[in-house]
Design a protein around this motif. Structure first.
Motif, short mmCIF file in Angstrom:
data_model
loop_
_atom_site.label_atom_id
_atom_site.label_comp_id
_atom_site.label_asym_id
_atom_site.label_seq_id
_atom_site.Cartn_x
_atom_site.Cartn_y
_atom_site.Cartn_z
N VAL A 197 -4.01 -27.42 23.06
CA VAL A 197 -4.12 -28.85 23.33
C VAL A 197 -4.75 -29.03 24.71
CG1 VAL A 197 -2.91 -31.05 23.55
CG2 VAL A 197 -2.08 -29.32 21.93
N ASN A 198 -5.80 -29.82 24.79
CA ASN A 198 -6.50 -30.07 26.06
C ASN A 198 -6.33 -31.52 26.46
OD1 ASN A 198 -7.63 -27.40 26.34
ND2 ASN A 198 -9.01 -27.93 24.66
N LEU A 199 -6.33 -31.74 27.76
CA LEU A 199 -6.09 -33.08 28.31
C LEU A 199 -7.31 -33.58 29.07
CD1 LEU A 199 -4.12 -35.44 29.12
CD2 LEU A 199 -3.58 -34.07 31.15
N VAL A 200 -7.66 -34.84 28.82
CA VAL A 200 -8.65 -35.56 29.62
C VAL A 200 -7.99 -36.84 30.10
CG1 VAL A 200 -10.84 -36.82 29.58
CG2 VAL A 200 -10.66 -34.60 28.44
N GLN A 201 -8.21 -37.19 31.36
CA GLN A 201 -7.59 -38.39 31.92
C GLN A 201 -8.64 -39.44 32.26
OE1 GLN A 201 -4.25 -38.29 34.70
NE2 GLN A 201 -4.64 -36.09 34.92
N THR A 202 -8.27 -40.69 32.06
CA THR A 202 -9.00 -41.81 32.63
C THR A 202 -8.03 -42.55 33.53
OG1 THR A 202 -8.44 -43.43 30.93
CG2 THR A 202 -10.33 -41.98 30.49
N GLN A 203 -8.49 -43.61 34.14
CA GLN A 203 -7.60 -44.37 35.02
C GLN A 203 -6.43 -44.96 34.25
OE1 GLN A 203 -9.21 -47.94 36.68
NE2 GLN A 203 -7.96 -47.84 38.51
N MET A 204 -6.63 -45.24 32.96
CA MET A 204 -5.61 -45.94 32.18
C MET A 204 -4.99 -45.11 31.08
SD MET A 204 -7.41 -49.69 31.80
CE MET A 204 -8.91 -49.05 31.09
N SER A 205 -5.54 -43.91 30.81
CA SER A 205 -5.11 -43.18 29.62
C SER A 205 -4.96 -41.69 29.86
CB SER A 205 -6.11 -43.39 28.48
OG SER A 205 -6.29 -44.75 28.18
N TRP A 206 -4.09 -41.07 29.04
CA TRP A 206 -4.07 -39.63 28.85
C TRP A 206 -4.60 -39.38 27.45
CZ3 TRP A 206 0.96 -41.32 30.89
CH2 TRP A 206 1.12 -41.03 32.25
N ILE A 207 -5.57 -38.50 27.32
CA ILE A 207 -6.19 -38.24 26.02
C ILE A 207 -5.98 -36.77 25.68
CG2 ILE A 207 -8.28 -38.41 24.64
CD1 ILE A 207 -9.32 -40.39 26.81
N LEU A 208 -5.27 -36.52 24.58
CA LEU A 208 -4.93 -35.17 24.15
C LEU A 208 -5.84 -34.76 23.00
CD1 LEU A 208 -1.07 -35.71 24.13
CD2 LEU A 208 -2.34 -34.38 25.82
N PHE A 209 -6.56 -33.66 23.18
CA PHE A 209 -7.43 -33.12 22.14
C PHE A 209 -6.72 -31.96 21.47
CE2 PHE A 209 -10.19 -35.41 24.93
CZ PHE A 209 -11.21 -35.90 24.12
N ALA A 210 -6.44 -32.12 20.18
CA ALA A 210 -5.70 -31.10 19.43
C ALA A 210 -6.47 -30.78 18.15
CB ALA A 210 -4.29 -31.59 19.10
N GLY A 211 -7.35 -29.79 18.23
CA GLY A 211 -8.13 -29.42 17.06
C GLY A 211 -9.04 -30.55 16.62
N ASN A 212 -8.87 -30.99 15.37
CA ASN A 212 -9.72 -32.03 14.82
C ASN A 212 -9.19 -33.43 15.08
OD1 ASN A 212 -7.48 -31.62 13.14
ND2 ASN A 212 -8.57 -32.36 11.33
N LEU A 213 -8.10 -33.53 15.86
CA LEU A 213 -7.48 -34.83 16.14
C LEU A 213 -7.47 -35.12 17.64
CD1 LEU A 213 -4.41 -34.64 13.72
CD2 LEU A 213 -6.57 -35.86 13.34
N VAL A 214 -7.42 -36.41 17.94
CA VAL A 214 -7.32 -36.87 19.33
C VAL A 214 -6.21 -37.91 19.40
CG1 VAL A 214 -8.51 -38.00 21.25
CG2 VAL A 214 -9.79 -36.51 19.70
N TYR A 215 -5.36 -37.80 20.43
CA TYR A 215 -4.28 -38.77 20.65
C TYR A 215 -4.47 -39.39 22.03
CZ TYR A 215 -2.15 -36.43 16.67
OH TYR A 215 -1.91 -35.91 15.43
N LYS A 216 -4.58 -40.70 22.04
CA LYS A 216 -4.84 -41.42 23.29
C LYS A 216 -3.61 -42.24 23.66
CE LYS A 216 -8.06 -44.81 25.28
NZ LYS A 216 -9.21 -45.70 24.97
N MET A 217 -2.96 -41.83 24.76
CA MET A 217 -1.77 -42.53 25.25
C MET A 217 -2.14 -43.40 26.45
SD MET A 217 1.04 -39.47 25.12
CE MET A 217 2.27 -40.55 25.89
N LYS A 218 -1.50 -44.53 26.55
CA LYS A 218 -1.77 -45.45 27.65
C LYS A 218 -0.80 -45.18 28.81
CE LYS A 218 -3.65 -48.72 24.39
NZ LYS A 218 -5.02 -48.20 24.64
N LYS A 219 -1.36 -45.04 30.00
CA LYS A 219 -0.52 -44.82 31.18
C LYS A 219 0.28 -46.08 31.48
CE LYS A 219 -3.61 -41.50 33.50
NZ LYS A 219 -4.45 -41.24 34.70
#
Length: 529
Positions: free
Chosen positions: A30-52
């Motif tokens: 699982v890889n993480l990318v951050q924006t100012q407002m979100s944490w974005i988790l990349f898990a294989g063929n899926l992406v989960y975007k959580m709001k900070k």
């Protein structure tokens, strides 16, 4: 060690989800990318975007209920332009001290669940690798035009196109950017942009009123730039703004300007014009051209301040902050360039290996200038791929005097075509002959364009070093050799006194940033009109 330290700075919920056990996906990592407002988790063929859980003034995600609402809103709105990419909203669950996605236990947060889109088909990736085509941007224009035609409008949306609302938005840019004055951007630059913005608003109130009356204020995407466009089997335009109707309800011209500005930011003003012209053909909205630079300037300011905000984010590491700083400075430069009242023709004058193409590319990215390269024009005329060598010896083949004249004539015709449209140009060639420089100057005068020669100075030793090193670089389009360098040097006709008055000396011992600043200073301070 550095990665472990950065992970330890993250909230426990994110640290836990970075362990693959609780995050669904085909891949174990699982890889993480951050924006100012979100944490974005990349898990294989899926992406989960959580709001900070942040309150930034213009967005408030501080409660669980708000994060759930905006996750649902994000899916609903983005299915307008990317239905295949948005799969729904997932729960973040906590059971026995462990977090999981769509698992058992108490619901402690929510995430937008998306299909992972191929990175290599993203427009920003294609731009960085010089791969997008004019047809691709025409396709985007057609999709955006069709979307705007169907997008919601009405009395509840119209007020966001009023001159009062637009003035509020532009003033907000300056209010939020002022803390970065003399740190990221000069006060002079901010003052120029603010003066231009206020003058345009004061002089065009009737135009803004007509935009509202004619139904051009719509529920748009709100964040239309290259990193939100993916050329999958079905074109996907994703990640619209869900957290603020104010940022999404706008003039369709402002939306067009956003992507056009972003293409300028990548040094592809030519593709920016392709996108604009195809959109105009589809919509017949002739007022867009009048509004374009105003909204480009506004959008560049938005991107500049968003990158500035990252400088204050404790979850953004130092390397990312440095990248954000450079991006912010570039966007401020671009915003300032849109305040110019007429196009400019810049002419590179210098021998091979002096760094002409390097500076031309940076000017394109900081000023929205079309680069016309003699290397590319010459090879295009000959039907040769740009990265393939066309050298058959000096003064022969495509480097014969006749073919060189044809190359320069083609460059002049292209420059005239762009200047006629109000688009600035840099001619990237050697211009060792006075006659070719005279022709370039006459074209600028014909189209009432600003004009400058950029004369490059370099030592023989440094030029030879660069030429030999350049041969090893992938994607090199130049056929220049040390023999060509010394031949050109012997044929070079120095600039006369009149030409010298319109000259910026580009010292190759200085950095590209320093030389870029000199050119901008010449344009904005010596010849402001």
């Amino acid at each position: 060690m550095k990665e472990r330290k950065l992970t330890a700075m993250l909230p426990p919920i994110i640290q836990s989800l970075l362990k693959s056990e609780g995050t669904p996906g085909e891949s174990g990592q699982v890889n993480l990318v951050q924006t100012q407002m979100s944490w974005i988790l990349f898990a294989g063929n899926l992406v989960y975007k959580m709001k900070k859980p942040v309150d930034l003034g213009y967005v408030d995600y501080t409660t669980l209920e708000k994060r759930q609402y905006y996750c649902n809103r994000e899916v609903e709105l983005n299915r307008r332009l990317c239905p295949q990419g948005y799969l729904g909203v997932s729960t973040i669950n906590l059971a026995d001290g462990e977090y999981s996605i769509d698992g058992d236990g108490e619901v402690v947060d929510y995430a937008v669940k998306m299909k992972k889109l191929p990175q290599e088909k993203m427009l920003d990736y294609l731009l960085a690798n010089n791969n997008p085509t004019a047809d691709m941007l025409s396709q985007v224009a057609e999709r955006v035009a069709a979307f705007h035609k169907k997008a919601e409008t009405g009395p509840h949306i119209d007020p966001f196109g009023s001159i009062q609302a637009i003035r509020f938005n532009t003033e907000e840019n300056f209010t939020q950017s002022i803390k970065y004055a003399d740190k990221v951007v000069s006060r002079d630059t901010l003052d120029r942009i603010k003066d231009y913005t206020n003058r345009f608003l004061n002089n065009n109130s009737a135009l803004f009123e007509s935009r509202v009356k004619e139904g051009h204020i719509r529920d748009c995407h709100g964040d239309l730039h290259s990193s939100h466009i993916c050329f999958t089997d079905e074109l996907c335009i994703y990640d619209c703004i869900e957290f603020s109707d104010r940022f999404r309800y706008s003039d369709t011209a402002a939306e067009v300007a956003f992507l056009a500005m972003d293409l300028d930011h990548y040094g592809r003003a030519d593709l920016s014009q392709v996108f604009i012209q195809r959109y105009l053909e589809m919509t017949r909205d002739s007022q867009v051209e009048t509004l374009l630079n105003f909204y480009k300037c506004y959008r560049a300011m938005v991107r500049a301040k968003v990158n500035c905000f990252k400088l204050d984010d404790p979850y953004v590491d130092s390397e990312e902050k440095q990248r954000s700083l450079l991006k912010a400075q570039q966007y401020f430069d671009l915003a300032e360039s849109y305040t110019l009242q007429k196009p400019w023709l810049l002419v590179n004058v210098g021998l091979v290996g002096s760094g002409k193409s390097t500076l031309a590319k940076e000017l394109a990215r900081h000023m929205g200038i079309v680069v016309i390269s003699s290397d590319i024009v010459r090879k295009t005329l000959a039907g040769i791929p740009p990265v393939e060598s066309a050298s058959q010896g000096m003064d022969t083949g495509v480097y014969s005097p006749d073919f060189s004249r044809l190359t320069y004539e083609t460059m002049f015709n292209q420059a005239a075509s762009w200047l006629k449209k109000g688009v600035s140009v840099i001619l990237d060639a050697t211009f060792v002959l006075a006659l070719s420089r005279k022709t370039a100057y006459e074209i600028a005068m014909k189209y009432n364009a600003g004009f400058a020669f950029l004369e490059y100075t370099i030592s023989d030793e440094e030029a030879c070093r660069r030429i030999n090193h350049r041969k090893l670089e992938p994607g090199n389009v130049s056929d220049g050799t040390t023999q060509v360098y010394f031949k050109m040097k012997s044929e070079f006709e120095p600039l006369d006194k009149t030409e010298a008055q319109q000259r910026v000396i580009i010292d190759c011992a200085e950095t590209t940033a320093e030389n870029l600043a000199k050119v901008r200073h010449f344009i904005f301070n010596r010849y402001r009109s």
